[in-house]
Design a protein around this motif. Structure first.
Motif, PDB file in Angstrom:
ATOM      1  N   PRO A 162      42.643  35.376  53.728  1.00 60.91           N
ATOM      2  CA  PRO A 162      43.943  34.768  53.432  1.00 60.91           C
ATOM      3  C   PRO A 162      44.955  34.828  54.579  1.00 60.91           C
ATOM      4  CG  PRO A 162      43.704  36.844  52.251  1.00 60.91           C
ATOM      5  CD  PRO A 162      42.382  36.555  52.910  1.00 60.91           C
ATOM      6  N   ILE A 163      44.670  35.616  55.618  1.00 56.49           N
ATOM      7  CA  ILE A 163      45.645  35.796  56.694  1.00 56.49           C
ATOM      8  C   ILE A 163      45.067  35.555  58.088  1.00 56.49           C
ATOM      9  CG2 ILE A 163      47.133  37.367  55.397  1.00 56.49           C
ATOM     10  CD1 ILE A 163      45.632  39.695  56.808  1.00 56.49           C
ATOM     11  N   ASP A 205      55.072  39.124  54.033  1.00 58.84           N
ATOM     12  CA  ASP A 205      54.464  37.825  53.713  1.00 58.84           C
ATOM     13  C   ASP A 205      52.943  37.899  53.770  1.00 58.84           C
ATOM     14  OD1 ASP A 205      56.926  36.614  53.303  1.00 58.84           O
ATOM     15  OD2 ASP A 205      57.068  35.888  55.364  1.00 58.84           O
ATOM     16  N   MET A 206      52.419  38.573  54.789  1.00 57.29           N
ATOM     17  CA  MET A 206      50.966  38.720  54.902  1.00 57.29           C
ATOM     18  C   MET A 206      50.430  39.564  53.743  1.00 57.29           C
ATOM     19  SD  MET A 206      50.399  39.124  58.971  1.00 57.29           S
ATOM     20  CE  MET A 206      48.637  39.260  58.825  1.00 57.29           C
ATOM     21  N   SER A 207      51.143  40.590  53.402  1.00 57.14           N
ATOM     22  CA  SER A 207      50.747  41.445  52.291  1.00 57.14           C
ATOM     23  C   SER A 207      50.690  40.637  50.995  1.00 57.14           C
ATOM     24  CB  SER A 207      51.731  42.609  52.152  1.00 57.14           C
ATOM     25  OG  SER A 207      51.429  43.393  51.024  1.00 57.14           O
ATOM     26  N   ASN A 208      51.693  39.802  50.792  1.00 65.23           N
ATOM     27  CA  ASN A 208      51.732  38.971  49.585  1.00 65.23           C
ATOM     28  C   ASN A 208      50.577  37.973  49.547  1.00 65.23           C
ATOM     29  OD1 ASN A 208      54.013  40.282  48.646  1.00 65.23           O
ATOM     30  ND2 ASN A 208      55.422  38.750  49.472  1.00 65.23           N
ATOM     31  N   LYS A 209      50.247  37.371  50.693  1.00 65.36           N
ATOM     32  CA  LYS A 209      49.104  36.442  50.750  1.00 65.36           C
ATOM     33  C   LYS A 209      47.810  37.175  50.385  1.00 65.36           C
ATOM     34  CE  LYS A 209      50.882  33.179  54.133  1.00 65.36           C
ATOM     35  NZ  LYS A 209      50.720  32.591  55.458  1.00 65.36           N
ATOM     36  N   PHE A 210      47.666  38.358  50.935  1.00 64.32           N
ATOM     37  CA  PHE A 210      46.485  39.172  50.637  1.00 64.32           C
ATOM     38  C   PHE A 210      46.417  39.476  49.140  1.00 64.32           C
ATOM     39  CE2 PHE A 210      44.454  43.286  50.025  1.00 64.32           C
ATOM     40  CZ  PHE A 210      43.273  43.137  50.735  1.00 64.32           C
ATOM     41  N   LYS A 211      47.507  39.963  48.583  1.00 62.70           N
ATOM     42  CA  LYS A 211      47.550  40.323  47.155  1.00 62.70           C
ATOM     43  C   LYS A 211      47.292  39.097  46.288  1.00 62.70           C
ATOM     44  CE  LYS A 211      48.413  42.557  43.345  1.00 62.70           C
ATOM     45  NZ  LYS A 211      47.279  43.057  42.606  1.00 62.70           N
ATOM     46  N   ASN A 212      47.889  37.967  46.620  1.00 65.42           N
ATOM     47  CA  ASN A 212      47.671  36.748  45.839  1.00 65.42           C
ATOM     48  C   ASN A 212      46.213  36.313  45.877  1.00 65.42           C
ATOM     49  OD1 ASN A 212      50.353  36.614  45.058  1.00 65.42           O
ATOM     50  ND2 ASN A 212      50.927  35.248  46.730  1.00 65.42           N
ATOM     51  N   HIS A 213      45.580  36.464  47.021  1.00 63.65           N
ATOM     52  CA  HIS A 213      44.166  36.087  47.161  1.00 63.65           C
ATOM     53  C   HIS A 213      43.262  36.982  46.302  1.00 63.65           C
ATOM     54  CE1 HIS A 213      40.497  34.600  49.053  1.00 63.65           C
ATOM     55  NE2 HIS A 213      40.131  35.860  49.219  1.00 63.65           N
TER      56      HIS A 213
END
Length: 156
Positions: free
Chosen positions: A23-24, A132-140
């Protein structure tokens, strides 16, 4: 901004970098990668081996590991800004067994932008400095990505 993955429903195995970084991946081109305390299995030749205690890879070298079917069984993987001078004498002493890896917001390499800890093929800990990267990871990963803090409160 610290996560742990125990379940492998989304990933084929722990710690599959292609899945963990999926995701990142596109925003990680400006970093060097520090890999230390490694144990791994790979389907192809990659720029890491068992002859050295640590490796510092540029993006192109790390991309070869990323694109391979390499399972990181044990180790620490850190994205560090290219401009940062790395203290080589400290890196060879880092261990995935260090208690600091289980503590939220504690990075073994203080300048790490992202740190991934593979712990005995059963856990993948991922720490972010960027929300933002953390959120992308968590959402994935959804529910498979557990808060490291909550995990510690429950199991440690």
């Amino acid at each position: 901004m610290n996560w742990i993955i125990r379940s492998t429903k989304t990933v084929k195995y722990h710690t599959n970098l292609q899945e963990v970084l999926k995701p990142i991946w596109e925003v990680l081109k400006e970093y060097n990668w520090v890999l230390t305390d490694l144990d791994f299995i790979s389907d192809t030749e990659v720029p890491i081996n068992f002859d050295h205690d640590y490796f510092i890879l540029n993006h192109d070298e790390f991309e070869k590991v990323y694109n391979s079917e390499t399972q990181i069984i044990w180790g620490i993987i850190s994205a560090v800004p290219r401009s940062h001078e790395i203290n080589l004498s400290l890196i060879s002493k880092f261990s995935a067994e260090n208690e600091k890896v289980w503590k939220p917001d504690q990075f073994l390499i203080p300048e790490s932008f992202l740190e991934i800890i593979a712990f005995d093929s059963g856990y993948t800990i991922v720490k972010f400095r960027n929300k933002d990267m953390s959120n992308k990871f968590k959402n994935h990963f959804g529910r498979e990505a557990l808060s490291l803090k909550k995990f510690n409160e429950k199991y440690k």
